[in-house]
Design a protein around this motif. Structure first.
Motif, PDB file in Angstrom:
ATOM      1  N   LEU A 203      -9.918  -2.186  -7.585  1.00  0.00           N
ATOM      2  CA  LEU A 203     -11.044  -3.201  -6.880  1.00  0.00           C
ATOM      3  C   LEU A 203     -10.143  -3.353  -5.152  1.00  0.00           C
ATOM      4  CD1 LEU A 203      -9.636  -5.986  -9.054  1.00  0.00           C
ATOM      5  CD2 LEU A 203     -12.269  -5.398  -8.370  1.00  0.00           C
ATOM      6  N   LEU A 204      -8.957  -2.812  -4.820  1.00  0.00           N
ATOM      7  CA  LEU A 204      -8.426  -2.508  -3.803  1.00  0.00           C
ATOM      8  C   LEU A 204      -8.732  -1.516  -2.720  1.00  0.00           C
ATOM      9  CD1 LEU A 204      -4.917  -2.766  -4.182  1.00  0.00           C
ATOM     10  CD2 LEU A 204      -6.135  -4.106  -3.533  1.00  0.00           C
ATOM     11  N   GLY A 205      -9.476  -0.534  -3.758  1.00  0.00           N
ATOM     12  CA  GLY A 205     -10.426   0.386  -3.130  1.00  0.00           C
ATOM     13  C   GLY A 205     -12.399  -0.588  -2.791  1.00  0.00           C
ATOM     14  N   GLN A 311     -15.500   6.921  -0.746  1.00  0.00           N
ATOM     15  CA  GLN A 311     -16.612   6.894  -2.305  1.00  0.00           C
ATOM     16  C   GLN A 311     -15.636   7.558  -3.213  1.00  0.00           C
ATOM     17  OE1 GLN A 311     -18.952   5.226  -2.808  1.00  0.00           O
ATOM     18  NE2 GLN A 311     -20.130   5.590  -4.389  1.00  0.00           N
ATOM     19  N   MET A 312     -15.373   8.595  -2.994  1.00  0.00           N
ATOM     20  CA  MET A 312     -14.753   9.655  -4.081  1.00  0.00           C
ATOM     21  C   MET A 312     -13.411   9.268  -4.512  1.00  0.00           C
ATOM     22  SD  MET A 312     -15.084  12.804  -4.975  1.00  0.00           S
ATOM     23  CE  MET A 312     -13.669  12.861  -6.506  1.00  0.00           C
ATOM     24  N   TRP A 313     -12.677   8.589  -3.779  1.00  0.00           N
ATOM     25  CA  TRP A 313     -11.181   8.098  -3.584  1.00  0.00           C
ATOM     26  C   TRP A 313     -11.665   7.053  -5.241  1.00  0.00           C
ATOM     27  CZ3 TRP A 313      -8.548   3.600  -0.922  1.00  0.00           C
ATOM     28  CH2 TRP A 313      -6.603   3.998  -1.434  1.00  0.00           C
ATOM     29  N   VAL A 314     -12.585   6.253  -4.538  1.00  0.00           N
ATOM     30  CA  VAL A 314     -13.074   4.773  -6.222  1.00  0.00           C
ATOM     31  C   VAL A 314     -13.815   4.964  -7.097  1.00  0.00           C
ATOM     32  CG1 VAL A 314     -15.025   3.059  -6.489  1.00  0.00           C
ATOM     33  CG2 VAL A 314     -14.247   2.438  -4.185  1.00  0.00           C
ATOM     34  N   LEU A 315     -14.264   7.221  -7.235  1.00  0.00           N
ATOM     35  CA  LEU A 315     -14.695   7.576  -7.859  1.00  0.00           C
ATOM     36  C   LEU A 315     -13.416   8.249  -8.739  1.00  0.00           C
ATOM     37  CD1 LEU A 315     -17.746  10.057  -7.285  1.00  0.00           C
ATOM     38  CD2 LEU A 315     -17.941   7.540  -9.004  1.00  0.00           C
ATOM     39  N   GLU A 316     -12.300   8.226  -8.001  1.00  0.00           N
ATOM     40  CA  GLU A 316     -11.477   8.614  -8.267  1.00  0.00           C
ATOM     41  C   GLU A 316     -10.648   7.544  -9.351  1.00  0.00           C
ATOM     42  OE1 GLU A 316      -8.829  11.647  -6.961  1.00  0.00           O
ATOM     43  OE2 GLU A 316      -9.978  13.155  -7.257  1.00  0.00           O
ATOM     44  N   LYS A 317      -9.683   6.524  -8.866  1.00  0.00           N
ATOM     45  CA  LYS A 317      -9.896   5.410  -9.521  1.00  0.00           C
ATOM     46  C   LYS A 317     -10.350   5.106 -10.774  1.00  0.00           C
ATOM     47  CE  LYS A 317      -6.826   6.414  -6.406  1.00  0.00           C
ATOM     48  NZ  LYS A 317      -5.465   6.230  -6.116  1.00  0.00           N
ATOM     49  N   ALA A 318     -11.407   4.741 -11.063  1.00  0.00           N
ATOM     50  CA  ALA A 318     -12.960   4.827 -11.601  1.00  0.00           C
ATOM     51  C   ALA A 318     -12.441   5.931 -13.227  1.00  0.00           C
ATOM     52  CB  ALA A 318     -13.648   4.105 -11.160  1.00  0.00           C
ATOM     53  N   GLU A 319     -11.851   6.699 -13.402  1.00  0.00           N
ATOM     54  CA  GLU A 319     -12.568   7.769 -13.971  1.00  0.00           C
ATOM     55  C   GLU A 319     -11.686   8.014 -15.027  1.00  0.00           C
ATOM     56  OE1 GLU A 319     -11.285  12.513 -13.666  1.00  0.00           O
ATOM     57  OE2 GLU A 319      -9.232  11.410 -12.643  1.00  0.00           O
ATOM     58  N   GLY A 320     -12.349   8.338 -15.907  1.00  0.00           N
ATOM     59  CA  GLY A 320     -12.272   8.136 -17.169  1.00  0.00           C
ATOM     60  C   GLY A 320     -13.474   7.446 -18.070  1.00  0.00           C
ATOM     61  N   ALA A 373      -4.490   0.099   2.095  1.00  0.00           N
ATOM     62  CA  ALA A 373      -4.875   0.631   1.531  1.00  0.00           C
ATOM     63  C   ALA A 373      -3.450   1.521   1.070  1.00  0.00           C
ATOM     64  CB  ALA A 373      -5.138   1.861   2.363  1.00  0.00           C
ATOM     65  N   TRP A 374      -2.483   1.288   1.615  1.00  0.00           N
ATOM     66  CA  TRP A 374      -1.520   1.471   1.366  1.00  0.00           C
ATOM     67  C   TRP A 374      -0.668   0.389   0.635  1.00  0.00           C
ATOM     68  CZ3 TRP A 374       1.930   5.079   2.578  1.00  0.00           C
ATOM     69  CH2 TRP A 374       1.477   6.239   3.813  1.00  0.00           C
ATOM     70  N   LEU A 375      -1.586  -0.297   0.217  1.00  0.00           N
ATOM     71  CA  LEU A 375      -0.966  -1.056  -0.776  1.00  0.00           C
ATOM     72  C   LEU A 375      -1.795  -0.719  -2.593  1.00  0.00           C
ATOM     73  CD1 LEU A 375       0.446  -3.895  -2.154  1.00  0.00           C
ATOM     74  CD2 LEU A 375      -1.828  -5.126  -1.948  1.00  0.00           C
ATOM     75  N   ALA A 376      -2.751   0.068  -2.196  1.00  0.00           N
ATOM     76  CA  ALA A 376      -3.520   0.442  -3.566  1.00  0.00           C
ATOM     77  C   ALA A 376      -2.672   2.152  -3.664  1.00  0.00           C
ATOM     78  CB  ALA A 376      -4.527   1.068  -2.906  1.00  0.00           C
TER      79      ALA A 376
END
Length: 392
Positions: A203-205, A311-320, A373-376
């Motif tokens: 969500l933060l992403g 885009q890559m950051w959100v993909l990693e956070k949604a990994e799995g 982003a720092w909060l994330a």
């Protein structure tokens, strides 16, 4: 890079032309269909709304489909939507056709991002995303100016006929080059996918994406009056200057992908810092013609240097689970940022402090994105110097 990535870039090119070319054809559309210019401008807002709604909706509907089938279906929707635009007899039919076309936009880039990362080695995933988005940057640099000229010379419908042809070609290229997979992108579990979207880092992403891109479009939406009324350029000079912006888009997009492959989190943070600096300093650069042109190019580079890392950051956070849905939501977040930025820039101009303040007000948005982003990071705490591939 695999040839399949260039097929995705071809689809991105067509979608990019469709989204942005209408800006140069508003007067032609309003005259032909008998509506005001402001009403014609709502065709841009309608498209953005279609992306925001269509991205998650079509991703959910196609969640159990093989990835190649999804991409081909989206290109078919895109092509039929542009055909409907070319044949639209009135304003509301054109609006409906634009919204239909937009439905393919978010899901294509969202699913395409997941497909692109699966075609390359782990240490080249962000570059693969950047290569796909190169089609969008080339659309802005070459496709949109050509489409605008075509529409002004032969009627606005000619532009949509041309983009329909681009859609047919892109469909054929994807059919030939993207490898067929019997499986879906991932096991589709809507409840699980939605649970992934509810993760705080995801969500933060999304929030970072909205705020970052709102800063870009708070300025880019009003780039013509900024260059003419603040810098003093003639209106005829705006189009050539925008070619500099397009060149910056391409350079920033590819550079952002390269850096994100090696240092994902620093690339996200660094690109936001650079974007804020460019927007803030642009306030002074606009007082000089040569510096204004340079900073238009820097704005393009800073804007698209954020795309692949975010885009890559959100993909990693949604990994799995839920990567396709999360990726499509992030594309919707980019478009929501576009709309929010245009609205904020208009408010600054209409209600003060005025046109000259748009750039420094816009700089506050990527700074806000940086804080989010720092909060994330505090919630997730990845190692800042760790390569993206090591965390994939």
């Amino acid at each position: 890079m695999p040839l399949a990535l260039y097929a995705l870039a071809a689809g991105a090119f067509g979608i990019g032309v469709t989204e942005f070319v209408i800006m140069g054809l508003l007067l032609d559309v309003s005259t032909d269909l008998g509506v005001s210019i402001s009403a014609a401008g709502q065709l841009i807002s309608g498209y953005a709304l279609g992306v925001v709604i269509g991205a998650p909706l079509l991703t959910i509907v196609t969640g159990r489909w093989p990835r190649k089938t999804v991409l081909l279906t989206l290109m078919a929707v895109f092509t039929l939507g542009n055909l409907a635009c070319a044949l639209a007899p009135d304003y509301w039919t054109l609006m409906a056709a634009r919204v239909l076309t937009a439905f393919a936009h978010g899901t294509f880039f969202g699913v395409g991002s997941v497909v692109a990362t699966g075609l390359v080695a782990p240490n080249r995933k962000a570059s693969a995303i950047a290569l796909m988005f190169t089609g969008l940057t080339i659309a802005n640099m070459l496709g949109v100016p050509f489409g605008t000229w075509l529409g002004q010379a032969f009627g606005w419908r000619a532009t949509f006929w041309a983009v329909t042809l681009v859609g047919i070609v892109a469909f054929a290229i994807i059919l030939l080059l993207v490898p067929r997979s019997p499986a879906a992108l991932e096991k589709s579990d809507l409840r699980g996918d939605l649970a992934v979207l509810g993760r705080a880092p995801v969500l933060l992403g999304f929030a970072v994406t909205v705020l970052g891109y709102a800063g870009v479009f708070a300025v880019f939406t009003y780039i013509a009056p900024l260059l003419t009324e603040i810098t003093g350029f003639a209106e005829a000079a705006v189009s050539p200057i925008l070619l500099v912006f397009g060149g910056g888009l391409i350079a920033g997009n590819l550079a952002g992908g390269k850096f994100a492959d090696r240092w994902l989190v620093p690339s996200v943070l660094g690109s936001l810092v650079v974007l804020a600096l460019v927007l803030g300093t642009m306030t002074f650069a606009l007082q000089n013609r040569a510096m204004a042109v340079i900073f238009v190019g820097l704005l393009g580079a800073a804007a698209f240097a954020t795309v692949a890392p975010l885009q890559m950051w959100v993909l990693e956070k949604a990994e799995g689970a839920g990567q396709s849905l999360a990726s499509s939501f992030n594309i919707a977040a980019f478009n929501l940022g576009n709309a929010a930025g245009a609205w904020l820039g208009g408010m600054v101009i209409a209600h003060g402090p005025g046109l000259g303040a748009v750039t420094w007000v816009a700089a506050l948005l990527p700074l806000s994105a940086l804080a989010v982003a720092w909060l994330a990071l505090r919630l997730d705490r990845p190692t800042l110097g760790e390569p993206a591939s090591a965390r994939s």
